[in-house]
Design a protein around this motif. Structure first.
Motif, short mmCIF file in Angstrom:
data_model
loop_
_atom_site.label_atom_id
_atom_site.label_comp_id
_atom_site.label_asym_id
_atom_site.label_seq_id
_atom_site.Cartn_x
_atom_site.Cartn_y
_atom_site.Cartn_z
N ASP A 1 0.82 -1.21 0.00
CA ASP A 1 0.00 0.00 0.00
C ASP A 1 0.85 1.26 0.00
OD1 ASP A 1 -2.48 -1.45 0.12
OD2 ASP A 1 -2.04 -1.83 2.24
N LEU A 2 2.15 1.11 -0.26
CA LEU A 2 3.11 2.21 -0.37
C LEU A 2 3.48 2.85 0.96
CD1 LEU A 2 1.87 3.97 -3.66
CD2 LEU A 2 3.49 2.08 -3.40
N ASN A 3 3.19 2.18 2.06
CA ASN A 3 3.69 2.63 3.35
C ASN A 3 5.18 2.32 3.45
OD1 ASN A 3 1.06 3.39 4.50
ND2 ASN A 3 0.65 1.18 4.42
N TYR B 1 10.05 0.85 -3.96
CA TYR B 1 10.24 -0.57 -4.26
C TYR B 1 9.18 -1.36 -3.49
CZ TYR B 1 13.05 -4.81 -5.15
OH TYR B 1 13.52 -6.04 -5.56
N ARG B 2 8.11 -1.70 -4.19
CA ARG B 2 6.94 -2.28 -3.54
C ARG B 2 7.17 -3.76 -3.20
NH1 ARG B 2 1.30 -0.57 -4.46
NH2 ARG B 2 1.95 0.31 -6.46
N GLN B 3 6.88 -4.09 -1.94
CA GLN B 3 7.00 -5.46 -1.46
C GLN B 3 5.61 -6.07 -1.29
OE1 GLN B 3 10.37 -6.71 -1.10
NE2 GLN B 3 10.39 -4.78 -2.25
N HIS B 4 5.40 -7.21 -1.92
CA HIS B 4 4.12 -7.91 -1.81
C HIS B 4 4.37 -9.39 -1.99
CE1 HIS B 4 4.10 -8.25 -6.26
NE2 HIS B 4 4.56 -7.01 -6.24
N GLN B 5 3.35 -10.19 -1.89
CA GLN B 5 3.54 -11.65 -1.84
C GLN B 5 4.02 -12.24 -3.15
OE1 GLN B 5 -0.27 -13.30 -0.86
NE2 GLN B 5 -1.25 -12.66 -2.78
N ASN C 1 6.43 -10.82 -5.18
CA ASN C 1 7.75 -10.35 -5.59
C ASN C 1 8.63 -11.52 -6.03
OD1 ASN C 1 7.33 -7.97 -3.21
ND2 ASN C 1 8.27 -7.34 -5.13
N GLN C 2 9.30 -11.35 -7.19
CA GLN C 2 10.20 -12.41 -7.63
C GLN C 2 11.51 -12.38 -6.85
OE1 GLN C 2 10.61 -12.90 -11.83
NE2 GLN C 2 12.33 -14.29 -11.68
N VAL C 3 11.98 -11.20 -6.50
CA VAL C 3 13.22 -11.08 -5.72
C VAL C 3 12.91 -10.46 -4.37
CG1 VAL C 3 15.55 -10.12 -5.65
CG2 VAL C 3 14.59 -10.88 -7.83
N GLY C 4 12.60 -9.17 -4.35
CA GLY C 4 12.18 -8.52 -3.13
C GLY C 4 13.31 -8.09 -2.22
N ALA C 5 12.94 -7.42 -1.11
CA ALA C 5 13.90 -6.87 -0.16
C ALA C 5 13.72 -7.54 1.19
CB ALA C 5 13.72 -5.36 -0.03
N LYS C 6 14.84 -7.85 1.83
CA LYS C 6 14.83 -8.44 3.17
C LYS C 6 15.74 -7.63 4.07
CE LYS C 6 12.38 -12.08 1.82
NZ LYS C 6 12.17 -11.63 0.42
N ASN C 7 15.38 -7.51 5.34
CA ASN C 7 16.19 -6.77 6.30
C ASN C 7 17.43 -7.58 6.63
OD1 ASN C 7 17.31 -5.29 8.34
ND2 ASN C 7 15.48 -5.24 9.62
N ALA C 8 18.56 -7.19 6.05
CA ALA C 8 19.79 -7.96 6.20
C ALA C 8 20.40 -7.82 7.59
CB ALA C 8 20.81 -7.52 5.14
N HIS C 9 19.87 -6.91 8.41
CA HIS C 9 20.41 -6.71 9.76
C HIS C 9 19.67 -7.56 10.80
CE1 HIS C 9 22.71 -3.23 8.32
NE2 HIS C 9 21.63 -2.91 7.64
N SER C 10 18.60 -8.20 10.39
CA SER C 10 17.78 -8.95 11.35
C SER C 10 18.29 -10.36 11.55
CB SER C 10 16.33 -8.99 10.87
OG SER C 10 16.21 -9.76 9.68
N ALA C 11 18.00 -10.91 12.72
CA ALA C 11 18.38 -12.30 13.01
C ALA C 11 17.61 -13.25 12.10
CB ALA C 11 18.11 -12.61 14.48
N SER C 12 16.38 -12.91 11.76
CA SER C 12 15.57 -13.78 10.92
C SER C 12 16.15 -13.92 9.52
CB SER C 12 14.13 -13.25 10.82
OG SER C 12 14.10 -11.97 10.23
N PHE C 13 16.85 -12.88 9.05
CA PHE C 13 17.49 -12.94 7.73
C PHE C 13 18.51 -14.08 7.68
CE2 PHE C 13 20.97 -11.71 4.87
CZ PHE C 13 20.29 -11.49 3.68
#
Length: 309
Positions: free
Chosen positions: A133-135, A212-216, A218-230
């Protein structure tokens, strides 16, 4: 004139917003070519509405067969270009900020003045990461992904791509170098970055110019590289990570095979050293990585690379 290439597939949800953002650019000397990969939603109807409304600005290239992925779709589009002065790449689901074309083109003009029009040049930019939603999720994709755009050497691009395709602008000299569609590549932007790193210049507009819109889907997408979950997800998906590394080495092998005659002795050596890595034991792999500085842009990622190859 900037030729904008947009590859679409099942893009009806966000396509109109993306095209509207291109129509709102402060730089107006462009043409948009859209190629749809046999969508079954109403993507084609949306494209038709814009080509009818803007017949001198927006055009559709119709595909008879599926391309086999976004990377090959873009390569197919590139193969149809011969004399384009400048080429920009566009995804179907983002939003271009109004100065996107103007700012990247100004940077391109500065570089061509310094280096000459015959130098292959690639300009890219940062992005803002947003939700469907562009937030705003993060104001800098570079920071969010822990990416270092100043890393522009061949040895850097062999192990990690820091360019997002939807921000790229390339000149005609670089376009002419893209004369081969690799049977294996990680993404089209990574392949083009390898070419530019060997034969020309890569530079960046450090401010974000794309939402850079993230949605379900996305072929590549963005991930938070600083997070433990990454890092945890990387560990859980070890097989996928290893498959990606296999593709990375296959990409390098094809690149060396195709461009060997045009590469310098040093560049050939770097590629040959890189291609030795998967065939060695752990100690020898580490030795080759350290000697040739095949580092990713963080210690954690480099360490992960060592255990995944």
């Amino acid at each position: 004139m900037i030729t904008i290439l947009m590859a679409t597939y099942q893009g009806a949800a966000y396509l109109a917003q993306q095209i509207d953002s291109i129509l709102s650019q402060t730089y107006w000397d462009w043409q948009l070519f859209i190629s749809d990969d046999l969508s079954s939603d109403n993507t084609r109807e949306i494209i038709a509405s814009y080509t009818n409304q803007y017949p001198k600005k927006i055009f559709e290239w119709k595909n008879q067969t599926a391309s086999g992925g976004a990377e090959f779709h873009f390569f197919k589009m590139i193969s149809r270009l011969k004399d384009a002065q400048y080429v920009a790449f566009c995804d179907q689901d983002d939003i271009w900020l109004p100065n996107k074309l103007m700012d990247t083109f100004k940077k391109m003009q500065q570089l061509e003045t310094q280096l000459g029009n015959n130098t292959p040049i690639l300009v890219h930019s940062d992005l803002k990461v947003v939700d469907k939603d562009l937030n705003i999720i993060h104001n800098s994709f570079f920071s969010f992904q822990n990416i270092s755009p100043e890393r522009t050497k061949l040895r850097h691009y062999l192990v990690q791509n820091n360019i997002t395709g939807c921000t790229m602008l390339i000149n005609q000299s670089l376009l002419q170098k893209i004369d081969y569609i690799p049977s294996v590549c990680t993404m089209h932007d990574w392949w083009i970055a390898l070419i530019a790193s060997c034969f020309g210049k890569i530079d960046v507009v450090s401010k974000p110019l794309v939402l850079y819109r993230q949605h379900q889907n996305n072929q590549v997408g963005a991930k938070n590289a600083h997070s433990a979950s990454f890092l945890l997800n990387k560990f859980r998906n070890r097989k996928v990570v290893q498959q990606n590394y296999q593709k990375m080495f296959a990409q390098a092998q094809l690149f060396l095979q195709h461009y060997r005659a045009q590469l310098s002795t040093e560049q050939i050596h770097i590629l040959e050293e890189f291609l030795k890595i998967p065939h060695q034991n752990r100690f020898k792999k580490a030795q080759i990585i350290i000697q040739n500085q095949f580092y990713k842009n963080s210690f954690a990622r480099t360490l992960g690379q060592f255990f995944s190859i």
